[in-house]
Design an enzyme around this catalytic site. Structure first.
Site, short mmCIF file in Angstrom:
data_model
loop_
_atom_site.label_atom_id
_atom_site.label_comp_id
_atom_site.label_asym_id
_atom_site.label_seq_id
_atom_site.Cartn_x
_atom_site.Cartn_y
_atom_site.Cartn_z
N CYS A 72 0.86 -1.17 0.00
CA CYS A 72 0.00 0.00 0.00
C CYS A 72 0.91 1.23 0.00
CB CYS A 72 -0.86 -0.03 1.26
SG CYS A 72 -1.85 1.44 1.53
N CYS A 189 -0.81 3.52 -6.60
CA CYS A 189 -1.72 3.05 -5.55
C CYS A 189 -2.01 1.61 -5.95
CB CYS A 189 -3.00 3.88 -5.54
SG CYS A 189 -4.30 3.16 -4.49
N1 DGL Z 1 -3.99 0.69 -2.08
C1 DGL Z 1 -3.48 1.70 -1.24
C2 DGL Z 1 -2.36 2.48 -1.88
O1 DGL Z 1 -1.55 1.87 -2.55
C3 DGL Z 1 -4.44 2.48 -0.42
C4 DGL Z 1 -5.60 3.11 -1.03
C5 DGL Z 1 -6.49 3.70 0.03
O2 DGL Z 1 -6.83 2.98 0.97
O3 DGL Z 1 -6.84 4.88 -0.10
O4 DGL Z 1 -2.22 3.66 -1.70
#
Ligand code: DGL
Length: 267
Positions: A72, A189
């Site tokens: 993440c 993301c």
């Molecule tokens: N998938 C995550 C990222 O790479 C988080 C997205 C989120 O929860 O806003 O930033």
């Protein structure tokens, strides 16, 4: 449960990193935790992201993980350094936590001069990408656009709606206004590979659109070669366990995102 590799994300996004990890390191047993009940993280404060991520890491440590990947960007940009510096040395000196930003920046810094970063508001505000590029090659021109609302739609399974595609087009337009000569656009993301095709359609053909899952998996493989003391502790039985903080059954949507059937249990 043996000593598994832990993978953490705010929700479904980490599955786009887990998949290439399974492909490159099929024998390593993994345990995944998605904090779907509290996603998205990208619109939260730094303190909230730090606390929630730390809770997730503690959960995976309790399951016996010697190594946890924050799959993440939001958690990597807002919580990774604090966990590494303030928590691990005192409480878990023999455990490791790694993020997803560094592997992507290493690849991009070696392969481009002008890059575009599409990420959550928290990742963009942290300037984590800008700082990493500065460290590796300060000449690279970095443009960033925050994409509020997008993770939310993906978590709700609305990634194929006209509204979602419209949002994607708007974010790309914003990026092109900042720099029409970008060479590589990074979907920074881990949720965004789930809308890769709309992004690919909206970005001009001469620009490369990149996701980070495989870059992270490759860099993890290298890391394990360089760190046999961690690698030796990881169980090699291809066991796969999936946890979510969500009460409802999310297995169907998760299976669709992962590409084959997976069964989640409540954390
Ligand atoms: N998938 C995550 C990222 O790479 C988080 C997205 C989120 O929860 O806003 O930033």
């Amino acid at each position: 449960m043996g000593h598994m590799l832990g993978i953490f994300d705010s929700g479904f996004g980490g599955l786009t990193v887990l998949k290439p990890i399974h492909e490159r390191l099929p024998e390593i047993s993994t345990v995944y935790l998605g904090d779907n009940a509290r996603a998205p993280y990208g619109i939260r404060t730094q303190e909230e992201i730090f606390q929630f991520t730390l809770e997730g890491v503690r959960f995976l440590f309790e399951k016996g993980c010697p190594l946890v990947i924050l799959a993440c960007n939001t958690a990597s940009s807002q919580a990774l350094r604090r966990i590494q510096q303030e928590v691990l040395p005192g409480e878990f000196p023999d455990r490791r936590v790694l993020g997803v930003i560094r592997p992507a920046v290493e690849y991009l810094a070696a392969n481009s001069r002008r890059v575009g970063i599409l990420a959550t508001p928290a990742t963009v505000t942290s300037e984590a990408y800008v700082h990493e590029f500065q460290k590796l090659n300060p000449e690279i021109v970095v443009s960033q656009v925050a994409c509020p609302g997008l993770t939310d739609m993906i978590e709700k399974g609305q990634q194929d709606t006209a509204e979602c595609h419209h949002l994607v087009t708007q974010f790309v337009q914003e990026l092109l206004t900042q720099d029409p000569m970008i060479e590589q656009v990074l979907l920074a993301c881990t949720h965004y590979p789930l809308v890769f095709l709309p992004f690919r359609k909206a970005v001009p053909g001469f620009m490369n659109v990149l996701t980070q899952g495989d870059l992270v998996a490759k860099s993890l493989k290298d890391y394990l070669l360089r760190h046999p003391e961690i690698s030796h502790r990881l169980e090699k039985k291809s066991a796969r366990t999936y946890f979510t903080t969500q009460d409802e059954n999310i297995s169907n949507l998760a299976s669709m995102f992962y590409g084959s059937a997976i069964e989640f249990q409540k954390a």
